[in-house]
Design a protein around this motif. Structure first.
Motif, PDB file in Angstrom:
ATOM      1  N   SER A 116       0.849  -1.186   0.000  1.00 61.64           N
ATOM      2  CA  SER A 116       0.000   0.000   0.000  1.00 61.64           C
ATOM      3  C   SER A 116       0.882   1.233   0.000  1.00 61.64           C
ATOM      4  N   SER A 117       0.546   2.176  -0.836  1.00 63.85           N
ATOM      5  CA  SER A 117       1.363   3.390  -0.879  1.00 63.85           C
ATOM      6  C   SER A 117       1.224   4.144   0.440  1.00 63.85           C
ATOM      7  N   GLY A 118       2.328   4.655   0.911  1.00 58.11           N
ATOM      8  CA  GLY A 118       2.330   5.457   2.119  1.00 58.11           C
ATOM      9  C   GLY A 118       2.577   4.691   3.406  1.00 58.11           C
ATOM     10  N   ILE A 119       2.534   3.350   3.378  1.00 62.94           N
ATOM     11  CA  ILE A 119       2.803   2.578   4.585  1.00 62.94           C
ATOM     12  C   ILE A 119       4.307   2.345   4.671  1.00 62.94           C
ATOM     13  N   GLU A 120       4.951   3.031   5.609  1.00 69.67           N
ATOM     14  CA  GLU A 120       6.413   2.991   5.697  1.00 69.67           C
ATOM     15  C   GLU A 120       6.961   1.586   5.901  1.00 69.67           C
ATOM     16  N   ALA A 121       6.256   0.738   6.648  1.00 73.37           N
ATOM     17  CA  ALA A 121       6.743  -0.611   6.925  1.00 73.37           C
ATOM     18  C   ALA A 121       6.844  -1.455   5.662  1.00 73.37           C
ATOM     19  N   ASP A 122       6.201  -1.024   4.591  1.00 76.98           N
ATOM     20  CA  ASP A 122       6.209  -1.778   3.342  1.00 76.98           C
ATOM     21  C   ASP A 122       7.060  -1.129   2.246  1.00 76.98           C
ATOM     22  N   LEU A 123       7.705  -0.018   2.536  1.00 73.60           N
ATOM     23  CA  LEU A 123       8.506   0.636   1.505  1.00 73.60           C
ATOM     24  C   LEU A 123       9.892   0.002   1.430  1.00 73.60           C
ATOM     25  N   ASP A 124      10.227  -0.468   0.251  1.00 74.27           N
ATOM     26  CA  ASP A 124      11.540  -1.050   0.001  1.00 74.27           C
ATOM     27  C   ASP A 124      12.496   0.068  -0.381  1.00 74.27           C
ATOM     28  N   LEU A 125      13.787  -0.182  -0.260  1.00 77.32           N
ATOM     29  CA  LEU A 125      14.800   0.839  -0.524  1.00 77.32           C
ATOM     30  C   LEU A 125      15.748   0.364  -1.609  1.00 77.32           C
ATOM     31  N   ILE A 126      16.128   1.273  -2.496  1.00 81.57           N
ATOM     32  CA  ILE A 126      17.121   0.965  -3.519  1.00 81.57           C
ATOM     33  C   ILE A 126      18.211   2.024  -3.422  1.00 81.57           C
ATOM     34  N   PHE A 127      19.443   1.562  -3.216  1.00 77.61           N
ATOM     35  CA  PHE A 127      20.598   2.442  -3.036  1.00 77.61           C
ATOM     36  C   PHE A 127      21.525   2.342  -4.230  1.00 77.61           C
ATOM     37  N   VAL A 128      22.053   3.471  -4.676  1.00 78.74           N
ATOM     38  CA  VAL A 128      23.071   3.480  -5.722  1.00 78.74           C
ATOM     39  C   VAL A 128      24.418   3.286  -5.031  1.00 78.74           C
ATOM     40  N   ASN A 129      25.102   2.204  -5.373  1.00 78.48           N
ATOM     41  CA  ASN A 129      26.411   1.908  -4.816  1.00 78.48           C
ATOM     42  C   ASN A 129      27.444   2.664  -5.649  1.00 78.48           C
ATOM     43  N   ARG A 130      28.054   3.667  -5.044  1.00 73.77           N
ATOM     44  CA  ARG A 130      28.985   4.530  -5.780  1.00 73.77           C
ATOM     45  C   ARG A 130      30.285   3.827  -6.145  1.00 73.77           C
ATOM     46  N   ALA A 131      30.635   2.759  -5.451  1.00 81.38           N
ATOM     47  CA  ALA A 131      31.890   2.062  -5.722  1.00 81.38           C
ATOM     48  C   ALA A 131      31.834   1.263  -7.015  1.00 81.38           C
ATOM     49  N   ASP A 132      30.676   0.660  -7.325  1.00 79.57           N
ATOM     50  CA  ASP A 132      30.608  -0.160  -8.533  1.00 79.57           C
ATOM     51  C   ASP A 132      29.411   0.155  -9.432  1.00 79.57           C
ATOM     52  N   GLY A 133      28.577   1.109  -9.033  1.00 82.13           N
ATOM     53  CA  GLY A 133      27.460   1.528  -9.878  1.00 82.13           C
ATOM     54  C   GLY A 133      26.212   0.664  -9.788  1.00 82.13           C
ATOM     55  N   TYR A 134      26.275  -0.443  -9.063  1.00 84.37           N
ATOM     56  CA  TYR A 134      25.108  -1.306  -8.927  1.00 84.37           C
ATOM     57  C   TYR A 134      24.067  -0.641  -8.025  1.00 84.37           C
ATOM     58  N   ARG A 135      22.841  -1.102  -8.133  1.00 82.42           N
ATOM     59  CA  ARG A 135      21.759  -0.626  -7.270  1.00 82.42           C
ATOM     60  C   ARG A 135      21.441  -1.739  -6.278  1.00 82.42           C
ATOM     61  N   ASP A 136      21.712  -1.520  -4.998  1.00 82.38           N
ATOM     62  CA  ASP A 136      21.454  -2.521  -3.963  1.00 82.38           C
ATOM     63  C   ASP A 136      20.061  -2.318  -3.389  1.00 82.38           C
ATOM     64  N   ILE A 137      19.342  -3.436  -3.228  1.00 83.49           N
ATOM     65  CA  ILE A 137      17.944  -3.396  -2.816  1.00 83.49           C
ATOM     66  C   ILE A 137      17.803  -3.942  -1.395  1.00 83.49           C
ATOM     67  N   VAL A 138      17.083  -3.208  -0.564  1.00 85.16           N
ATOM     68  CA  VAL A 138      16.701  -3.671   0.766  1.00 85.16           C
ATOM     69  C   VAL A 138      15.186  -3.825   0.740  1.00 85.16           C
ATOM     70  N   LEU A 139      14.733  -5.071   0.895  1.00 85.07           N
ATOM     71  CA  LEU A 139      13.304  -5.357   0.900  1.00 85.07           C
ATOM     72  C   LEU A 139      12.773  -5.256   2.326  1.00 85.07           C
ATOM     73  N   ARG A 140      11.603  -4.646   2.467  1.00 81.28           N
ATOM     74  CA  ARG A 140      10.994  -4.459   3.781  1.00 81.28           C
ATOM     75  C   ARG A 140       9.531  -4.891   3.701  1.00 81.28           C
ATOM     76  N   LYS A 141       9.102  -5.651   4.664  1.00 82.52           N
ATOM     77  CA  LYS A 141       7.699  -6.072   4.726  1.00 82.52           C
ATOM     78  C   LYS A 141       7.331  -6.238   6.193  1.00 82.52           C
ATOM     79  N   ASN A 142       6.319  -5.515   6.626  1.00 84.98           N
ATOM     80  CA  ASN A 142       5.851  -5.587   8.016  1.00 84.98           C
ATOM     81  C   ASN A 142       6.975  -5.382   9.016  1.00 84.98           C
ATOM     82  N   GLY A 143       7.859  -4.439   8.711  1.00 82.36           N
ATOM     83  CA  GLY A 143       8.956  -4.112   9.618  1.00 82.36           C
ATOM     84  C   GLY A 143      10.159  -5.027   9.540  1.00 82.36           C
ATOM     85  N   GLU A 144      10.118  -6.095   8.755  1.00 83.59           N
ATOM     86  CA  GLU A 144      11.258  -7.004   8.581  1.00 83.59           C
ATOM     87  C   GLU A 144      12.060  -6.572   7.361  1.00 83.59           C
TER      88      GLU A 144
END
Length: 159
Positions: free
Chosen positions: A60-88
């Protein structure tokens, strides 16, 4: 319809544009594990861009516990993903270096399909396999150019 993800905020810029859940201890632990596996330093993320977006089916949009994160890794250019669901949180794999990333409405294995587009306009499709995003299709074999990243992907694949 695919939507292009915008990486507009800077990681470790603890201003009002970075929310508590985006810099929480569990997120930092996952990024630290990735840095150790790749023999990188925190400089891989400091000053790099990131975004938050719902990648799980039914997020659901706006529920912080469900927002996943994608980071740009400046060392190698890859995009690292952190998945989040129900606070995990869990490491969600990486996308190859790309000019842009699109998130589609298509769902595979309970997650939205991602499309990476490189500088030449070539597209790589990513689906969640074994809990992490991996390249699929004809571009998958050619996409594993970084040996450390290829090793991480092989370790994540189910036996």
């Amino acid at each position: 319809m695919a939507t292009t993800i915008k990486f507009q905020r800077t990681f470790v810029d603890w201003g009002d544009r970075t929310r508590d859940f985006e810099r929480s201890e569990d997120v930092l632990r996952i990024l630290t594990d990735v840095m150790v596996d790749l023999e990188q330093t925190i400089g891989a993320y400091i000053g790099g861009k990131f975004t938050s977006i719902g990648l799980h089916e039914g997020d659901s949009s706006g529920i912080e516990a469900d927002l996943d994160l994608i980071f740009v890794n400046r060392a190698d250019g890859y995009r690292d993903i952190v998945l989040r669901k129900n606070g995990e949180t869990a490491y969600g794999g990486a996308l190859n270096p790309s000019k842009s990333v699109q998130v589609s409405d298509e769902i595979v294995n309970g997650f939205r399909v991602l499309i990476g587009i490189d500088d030449g306009g070539n597209k790589t499709r990513y689906e969640v396999i074994g809990g992490q995003y991996n390249p699929v299709g004809p571009a998958a074999a050619a996409s594993l150019t970084n040996p450390a990243r290829a090793k991480m992907r092989r370790a994540a694949e189910p036996a």
